[in-house]
Motif scaffolding. Sequence first.
Motif, short mmCIF file in Angstrom:
data_model
loop_
_atom_site.label_atom_id
_atom_site.label_comp_id
_atom_site.label_asym_id
_atom_site.label_seq_id
_atom_site.Cartn_x
_atom_site.Cartn_y
_atom_site.Cartn_z
N MET A 1 5.17 6.86 -9.53
CA MET A 1 4.00 6.94 -10.36
C MET A 1 4.24 8.01 -11.40
O MET A 1 4.82 9.06 -11.13
CB MET A 1 2.77 7.27 -9.52
N SER A 2 3.78 7.77 -12.62
CA SER A 2 3.85 8.78 -13.66
C SER A 2 2.44 9.10 -14.14
O SER A 2 1.55 8.25 -14.09
CB SER A 2 4.71 8.30 -14.83
N THR A 3 2.24 10.33 -14.56
CA THR A 3 0.94 10.75 -15.08
C THR A 3 1.13 11.52 -16.37
O THR A 3 2.20 12.08 -16.62
CB THR A 3 0.19 11.66 -14.07
N ASN A 4 0.07 11.56 -17.17
CA ASN A 4 0.13 12.27 -18.43
C ASN A 4 -1.28 12.65 -18.85
O ASN A 4 -2.22 11.88 -18.65
CB ASN A 4 0.78 11.38 -19.51
N VAL A 5 -1.46 13.84 -19.39
CA VAL A 5 -2.74 14.25 -19.96
C VAL A 5 -2.52 14.50 -21.44
O VAL A 5 -1.67 15.30 -21.82
CB VAL A 5 -3.29 15.52 -19.27
N SER A 6 -3.29 13.79 -22.26
CA SER A 6 -3.20 13.94 -23.70
C SER A 6 -4.58 13.71 -24.30
O SER A 6 -5.27 12.75 -23.94
CB SER A 6 -2.20 12.93 -24.27
N ASN A 7 -4.98 14.59 -25.20
CA ASN A 7 -6.27 14.47 -25.88
C ASN A 7 -7.42 14.35 -24.87
O ASN A 7 -8.29 13.51 -25.00
CB ASN A 7 -6.27 13.29 -26.85
N HIS A 8 -7.38 15.15 -23.84
CA HIS A 8 -8.42 15.23 -22.81
C HIS A 8 -8.49 13.99 -21.92
O HIS A 8 -9.47 13.79 -21.22
CB HIS A 8 -9.80 15.48 -23.42
N GLU A 15 5.08 2.70 -10.64
CA GLU A 15 6.41 2.26 -11.00
C GLU A 15 6.58 0.77 -10.72
O GLU A 15 5.92 0.21 -9.86
CB GLU A 15 7.45 3.07 -10.23
N GLY A 16 7.46 0.09 -11.46
CA GLY A 16 7.73 -1.33 -11.27
C GLY A 16 7.30 -2.12 -12.49
O GLY A 16 6.58 -1.63 -13.36
N THR A 17 7.70 -3.38 -12.52
CA THR A 17 7.42 -4.18 -13.71
C THR A 17 5.99 -4.72 -13.74
O THR A 17 5.43 -4.92 -14.81
CB THR A 17 8.40 -5.37 -13.80
N ALA A 18 5.39 -5.01 -12.61
CA ALA A 18 4.03 -5.55 -12.58
C ALA A 18 3.06 -4.50 -12.04
O ALA A 18 2.13 -4.81 -11.32
CB ALA A 18 3.99 -6.80 -11.72
N SER A 19 3.29 -3.25 -12.41
CA SER A 19 2.52 -2.14 -11.85
C SER A 19 1.17 -1.98 -12.55
O SER A 19 1.07 -2.18 -13.76
CB SER A 19 3.31 -0.84 -11.99
N PRO A 20 0.16 -1.57 -11.80
CA PRO A 20 -1.12 -1.25 -12.43
C PRO A 20 -1.01 0.04 -13.24
O PRO A 20 -0.14 0.86 -13.01
CB PRO A 20 -2.07 -1.07 -11.24
#
Length: 90
Positions: A1-8, A15-20
């Motif tokens: 899983m990847s996460t990011n915070v940008s502009n609040h 991970e994966g091709t059909a990932s939510p």
Amino acid sequence: MSTNVSNHRYRWAAEGTASPQGTINLLHTVPANDEVYRQLDEIESGDDVPIIGQEILRINVFDLNENSKGDWRDQGCNTLLVHSVALSQR
């Protein structure tokens, strides 16, 4: 899983091709009083806790003579004034 915070805003993707994937707004939590602050401080990771409050959409600022000095609105986050917390017994 990847996460990011940008502009609040918090963005996540599995991970994966059909990932939510999705986004949520970050939440600023403002306790209504010292007792609510203490209760919020007792919440532990994994707790399922009902919280009652109201969302703050705008804060109006006035000087001591009640002259408007403008307002504040968050740019993407949500701000919650917490009135009560229902902690369960552990």
